[in-house]
Write a protein that holds these residues in place. Structure first.
Motif, PDB file in Angstrom:
ATOM      1  N   LEU A   9       0.842  -1.202   0.000  1.00 17.28           N
ATOM      2  CA  LEU A   9       0.000   0.000   0.000  1.00 17.28           C
ATOM      3  C   LEU A   9       0.873   1.246   0.000  1.00 17.28           C
ATOM      4  O   LEU A   9       1.651   1.469   0.926  1.00 17.28           O
ATOM      5  N   ALA A  61      -4.697  10.523  -5.866  1.00 13.75           N
ATOM      6  CA  ALA A  61      -4.726   9.590  -6.991  1.00 13.75           C
ATOM      7  C   ALA A  61      -3.770  10.028  -8.095  1.00 13.75           C
ATOM      8  O   ALA A  61      -3.141   9.190  -8.757  1.00 13.75           O
ATOM      9  N   SER A  66      -2.017   4.291  -3.841  1.00  9.99           N
ATOM     10  CA  SER A  66      -3.051   3.259  -3.763  1.00  9.99           C
ATOM     11  C   SER A  66      -3.779   3.229  -2.429  1.00  9.99           C
ATOM     12  O   SER A  66      -4.627   2.358  -2.214  1.00  9.99           O
ATOM     13  N   GLY A 103      -9.364   4.408  -6.800  1.00 10.48           N
ATOM     14  CA  GLY A 103      -8.396   3.340  -6.644  1.00 10.48           C
ATOM     15  C   GLY A 103      -7.574   3.419  -5.381  1.00 10.48           C
ATOM     16  O   GLY A 103      -6.478   2.849  -5.301  1.00 10.48           O
ATOM     17  N   LEU A 104      -8.112   4.107  -4.364  1.00 12.70           N
ATOM     18  CA  LEU A 104      -7.385   4.308  -3.111  1.00 12.70           C
ATOM     19  C   LEU A 104      -8.028   3.464  -2.007  1.00 12.70           C
ATOM     20  O   LEU A 104      -9.212   3.596  -1.721  1.00 12.70           O
ATOM     21  N   ARG A 408       7.475   0.175  -8.026  1.00 12.85           N
ATOM     22  CA  ARG A 408       6.563  -0.760  -8.694  1.00 12.85           C
ATOM     23  C   ARG A 408       7.188  -1.384  -9.938  1.00 12.85           C
ATOM     24  O   ARG A 408       6.770  -2.467 -10.356  1.00 12.85           O
TER      25      ARG A 408
END
Length: 414
Positions: A9, A61, A66, A103-104, A408
């Motif tokens: 996260l 965002a 996330s 999307g959080l 990522r």
């Protein structure tokens, strides 16, 4: 960047009283308006995040994050004892849903220091029914939108006062002003005594630690009675305590006094929340402040402090870590921009070494009301115009976004 686990996260942390504005039914608001007061200024409209939360979530965002940590303000939901505002529950449900739409993952804090004024006037956490009242608040939050939450933090930094006292962070004159303010607040409220979670006299520490522990466990039970799979924990303030030659005993004594109780409590929880801002050095004579660039707290800037705090928290608790706050107080955003990727690199190395970490929330999204210090300290990725409330991302916001993107892009280990 080193690799981070799949599903890690990446977020920012905020708090209602510090951001929303107009938290008029809270104990902190009452203390801000007490004479004398320890608060340098009043929170007032704060950052007007109560009204601007959707555009604020757009900012989050837009950084490619996330997760979003925020507090549900009990004083808004239950402004008078037994009077529950469905409109305020509606509001926080909208915040949860707006986060999910972007999307959080919503990470909710049930108590980020501020509590209802009526609660504090009735004995605060030391009242016999305090834990039951807190559990009722946890239950009503869960009943409304608990099915959509990613994790719940019950209490924010219940060990803060121990940390301040261990490091002599508040001078004696401030401690006396605190006592005078609490006494004045009790008189104004027509109460025998008055406390707030982050404004406690030294002699009450042991009693509050016990009361906070009971309240945490009661709230956790209420949350998981509604949803047994929802991770619940408590977040503690924790420095990276480092022993110089001969300083091991003093370091260990500090850890025992400030952190170990809560790390042992967390053994029965799903995670331990770590909130780290500094490294503290100990030698045989006590705390040592080495040479080097300082942050606004007066301590040496040390990006690796987060990894050290995370390591110790997991070693004692045995549960995964969620970094619920980490940042740097500074007016020089270039320091923040250099600090973030260095800290995340060290955190990634700690994870690679085997310490389980669920996520990282930077404190904080925007410059806000920093409790007794008012609007002076700057910890945000975004600046806020105090007149217009316009938000302006700082260069460090882009640096954080780039660091997350780079993390990522690295294949997960194994």
């Amino acid at each position: 960047m080193t690799s981070f686990p799949d599903g890690f996260l990446w977020g920012v942390a905020t708090a209602g009283h510090q951001n929303e504005g107009g938290n008029v039914h809270s104990d902190i608001w009452f203390l801000e308006n007490t004479t004398p007061t320890l608060f340098r200024e009043r929170s007032g409209e704060a950052c007007r995040a109560y009204d601007l939360f959707e555009s604020d979530l757009d900012l989050v965002a837009g950084l490619g994050l996330s997760a979003f940590r925020f507090s549900v303000e009990w004083a808004r939901i239950e402004p008078e004892r037994g009077v529950v505002s469905q409109e305020e529950l509606d509001h926080y449900e909208r915040v949860v849903d707006a986060a999910l739409e972007r999307g959080l993952a919503p990470l909710v804090t049930l108590n980020h220091f501020a509590s209802p004024h009526w609660f504090s006037a009735a004995g605060s956490w030391l009242a016999p029914d305090a834990a039951a009242l807190f559990a009722e608040q946890a239950d009503r939050v869960m009943a409304r939108f608990g099915d959509r939450l990613e994790a719940v933090v019950t209490l924010n930094e219940p060990n803060l006062e121990q940390l301040l006292q261990a490091g002599d962070k508040l001078p004696p004159v401030a401690e006396q002003l605190k006592r005078d303010m609490l006494a004045a607040a009790a008189r104004a409220a027509g109460a025998e005594r008055y406390f707030a979670s982050n404004v406690l006299p030294a002699e009450a520490q042991a009693d509050f630690q016990e009361a906070f522990t009971v309240a945490h466990r009661a709230a956790k039970a209420a949350v998981q009675a509604r949803r047994a799979d929802l991770p619940v924990g408590v977040s503690i303030a924790i420095a990276d305590e480092v022993a110089l030659p001969g300083g091991e005993a003093r370091r260990d004594a500090c850890r025992a006094a400030v952190y170990d109780h809560w790390l042992e409590v967390a053994r029965d929880d799903d995670f331990i929340g770590v909130q780290n801002y500094e490294r503290t050095y100990h030698d045989a004579s006590g705390e040592v402040v080495p040479e080097g660039p300082r942050n606004g707290m007066g301590t040496v800037i040390e990006p690796a402090s987060l990894a050290g705090a995370v390591r110790y928290a997991h070693q004692v608790s045995g549960v995964p870590v969620l970094v619920t706050e980490h940042g740097i107080q500074t007016d020089d955003d270039a320091q923040r921009a250099a600090f973030i990727p260095a800290a995340l690199e060290a955190l990634g190395e700690e994870i690679a070494a085997g310490t389980p970490v669920l996520g990282y929330c930077h404190w904080t999204l925007m410059d806000n009301f920093e409790w007794i210090f008012g609007y002076g300290p700057k910890l945000g990725l975004v600046s806020v115009d105090r007149d217009t409330f316009a938000r302006t991302p700082k260069p460090s916001a882009a640096v954080y976004a780039d660091a997350v993107r780079a993390a990522r892009a690295v294949p997960a280990a194994g």
